[in-house]
Design an enzyme around this catalytic site. Structure first.
Site, short mmCIF file in Angstrom:
data_model
loop_
_atom_site.label_atom_id
_atom_site.label_comp_id
_atom_site.label_asym_id
_atom_site.label_seq_id
_atom_site.Cartn_x
_atom_site.Cartn_y
_atom_site.Cartn_z
N GLU A 122 64.90 -90.90 35.78
CA GLU A 122 66.33 -91.22 35.87
C GLU A 122 66.71 -91.66 37.29
O GLU A 122 67.76 -92.28 37.49
CB GLU A 122 67.18 -90.00 35.49
N ASP A 155 53.36 -76.37 40.33
CA ASP A 155 52.46 -75.23 40.37
C ASP A 155 52.02 -74.84 38.96
O ASP A 155 52.81 -74.83 38.03
CB ASP A 155 53.19 -74.04 41.03
#
Length: 560
Positions: A273, A221
């Site tokens: 990751e 957002d």
């Protein structure tokens, strides 16, 4: 003569392996999707119950607007705890069950994340109020002393996206009038200070919390917010600009600052990751397109919503230009364009495309708005626009209910409205309630199947009965069946993947025509009827005497 607009060479190869480059992602606005509890507000249980309908529709992933713990002053975009589910929507166990079921069905799950601000009920902000000026707690937000003899004036002249000042003055612990805090949105949504390492580290941990629970990425957002210009200089935004717009030419001091890219590079490191191609999708209201492309460079976001395309008028020349610009510009940084026509902040495109005028993001329309749309023209254009969009190379986002042809709900009673924009502008702007009305699932059920109790947090228009999902399922020519056919064919013929190109073919004025493999797409925006000689795969409107009329799109299988 055909004319091809191509993306960067690396993009075509990447499209074959990275799911997000050609995915169709369905936006769920949780409070309006499906209510399993009878509260009148949609919830996670309702989403889980209805996931098979989305698998049947043919989408690849779902994106959930905020479901975090919140006072709900701004429909969940005011988060008080970023690591918990609001009881309005269920529990963390309900969230885990929803993700598990989605993955069973082969649907990926994208979570909304709101990093620009928190709720004023967040424990950090409450600690900041209690700690007083100069404290480490206040450093987490943007507190400043006021101007004037007694600090009675705001620190600058910035106006909130929702109307009114962007600053609110607090009462200090000793009871005296004190500092002011910044809030780009409502006063209940104080902005974080993203210059502070503590804030950055906190969000690293929040991202990992949800990634560990199985989310496949985040829609970010206000991804062009977060960083404010040094010194917080005065600035007045033009009235005719979108409320969240940031341009490269007249740069706002609170939108699209260069420093924000450091944050997204850090976030990219976090998501990388994890296995499974977790993604970041930016809500970045920035212009022009080559400026927006900075958000999707190889070490930043994977996608950004193409608001330039979303806001384009229903005009063949304008549409072709924005498609060409998008593919070339995003391709230059190795990213796909991500097409979108509607979302929870914009007037639904089944209404917007018939307005014939600009409709700035967040303003909305209501019964007193000038120039209300022709309903039939709106849905006709919406179907044509959707079919054209789904033929383009790259990703695409659908907003819940557009597959039913839902129009904007215009006649919402004033006393039922809930958008902060309505209240902060004292009714001058209707805001976004009209695109957030709960969905109709069954024509003859209470609340059209949205809630077993018959309650709905915003009133549903009577026309929803004719547009309910069960009233369209299996009905040849319905909007739902058009979307189902288009999504199936898009996958079967590789329209979204393609080669990262659009090969335009010669077409009459007002008509767009391009080809992907054995599929020719003809969009008659405003031209004379176009004869269609090949086998029709899917059409937004019936052919008339073998020709495609204006406000219609068709996909045909090319012979030979």
């Amino acid at each position: 003569m055909a004319h091809t607009v191509a993306a960067a060479p690396a993009t075509a190869a990447a499209q074959r392996t990275e799911w997000w480059r050609s995915s169709v992602i369905y936006q769920i606005y949780p409070r309006s999707f499906a209510d399993s509890s009878g509260s009148g507000v949609g919830d996670l249980g309702g989403i889980t119950q209805r996931l098979e309908s989305l698998k049947d529709l043919g989408v690849d992933a779902i994106w959930l607007s905020p479901f975090y713990r919140s006072p709900q002053k701004d429909a969940g975009y005011d988060v008080s705890d970023f690591r918990d589910v609001d009881p309005l929507f269920g529990t963390l166990a309900d969230f885990d069950a929803m993700v598990a079921r989605a993955h069973e069905l082969g649907l990926r799950v994208i979570a909304d994340i709101v990093p620009n601000h928190s709720s004023d009920q967040h424990e950090w902000f409450q600690a900041a109020l209690a700690a007083g000026p100069g404290s480490q707690e206040r450093e987490r937000y943007i507190f400043r002393d006021g101007k004037g003899e007694h600090g009675e004036l705001p620190p600058n002249n910035w106006e909130s996206v929702f109307g009114g000042p962007m600053w609110t003055r607090v009462t200090e612990p000793d009871g005296t009038p004190g500092q002011w805090y910044l809030h780009i949105f409502d006063s209940s949504q104080p902005d974080f200070n993203w210059e502070l390492e503590e804030v950055r580290a906190e969000f690293d941990d929040i991202l990992r919390f949800w990634l560990d629970r199985g989310v496949d990425g985040f829609r970010v957002d206000v991804a062009h917010g977060l960083i404010k210009a040094e010194g917080l200089p005065d600035f007045v935004q033009d009235d005719d600009e979108a409320s969240m717009g940031g341009g490269a030419a007249t740069q706002s001091p609170y939108w699209a600052q260069d420093g924000v890219h450091e944050v997204w590079r850090r976030w990219r490191t976090v998501v990388d990751e994890y296995e499974g191609e977790r993604i970041l999708a930016a809500e970045a209201w920035v212009y022009p397109l080559d400026f927006m492309a900075n958000w999707v460079r190889p070490d930043e976001m994977h996608q950004t919503f193409n608001f330039g395309y979303m806001e384009a008028h229903w005009d063949a020349t304008e549409l072709r230009e924005v498609v060409d610009d998008s593919i070339a510009t995003f391709g230059a940084v190795g990213a796909p364009s991500t097409w979108v026509l509607s979302n929870h902040d914009m007037i639904r495109h089944a209404t917007r495309l018939a307005l014939g005028k600009d409709t700035p993001q967040g303003h909305g329309i209501g019964p007193a708005s000038p120039g209300l749309p022709d309903v039939e023209e709106g849905i006709r254009r919406a179907r044509a626009a959707s079919l054209f969009m789904l033929s383009l190379p790259g990703g695409a986002y659908l907003y819940q209910g557009e597959e039913l042809g839902l129009p904007e709900a215009i006649d919402i009673p004033d006393d039922a409205r809930q958008d902060p924009t309505w209240f902060r502008t004292e009714g001058e702007r209707y805001g976004r309630d009209g695109c957030r009305v709960p969905l109709p699932w069954e024509a003859d059920a209470p609340a059209f199947g949205f809630s077993p109790s018959g309650d709905a947090w915003l009133p549903q228009p009577a026309v929803y009965g004719t547009l309910a999902r069960d009233a369209q399922a299996g009905v040849e020519g319905s909007t739902l069946e058009m979307y189902r056919a288009a999504l199936r064919l898009r996958h079967e013929h590789g329209l979204g993947t393609g080669t990262g190109t659009v090969t335009w073919e010669e077409a009459p004025e007002g008509v767009l025509m391009h080809r992907v493999g054995d599929v020719r797409v003809i969009a008659n925006v405003s031209g004379d009827p176009v004869p269609v000689e090949d086998d029709v795969l899917v059409s937004s409107a019936p052919l008339v005497d073998g020709a495609l009329e204006a406000d219609a799109t068709v996909w045909v299988r090319v012979r030979g």
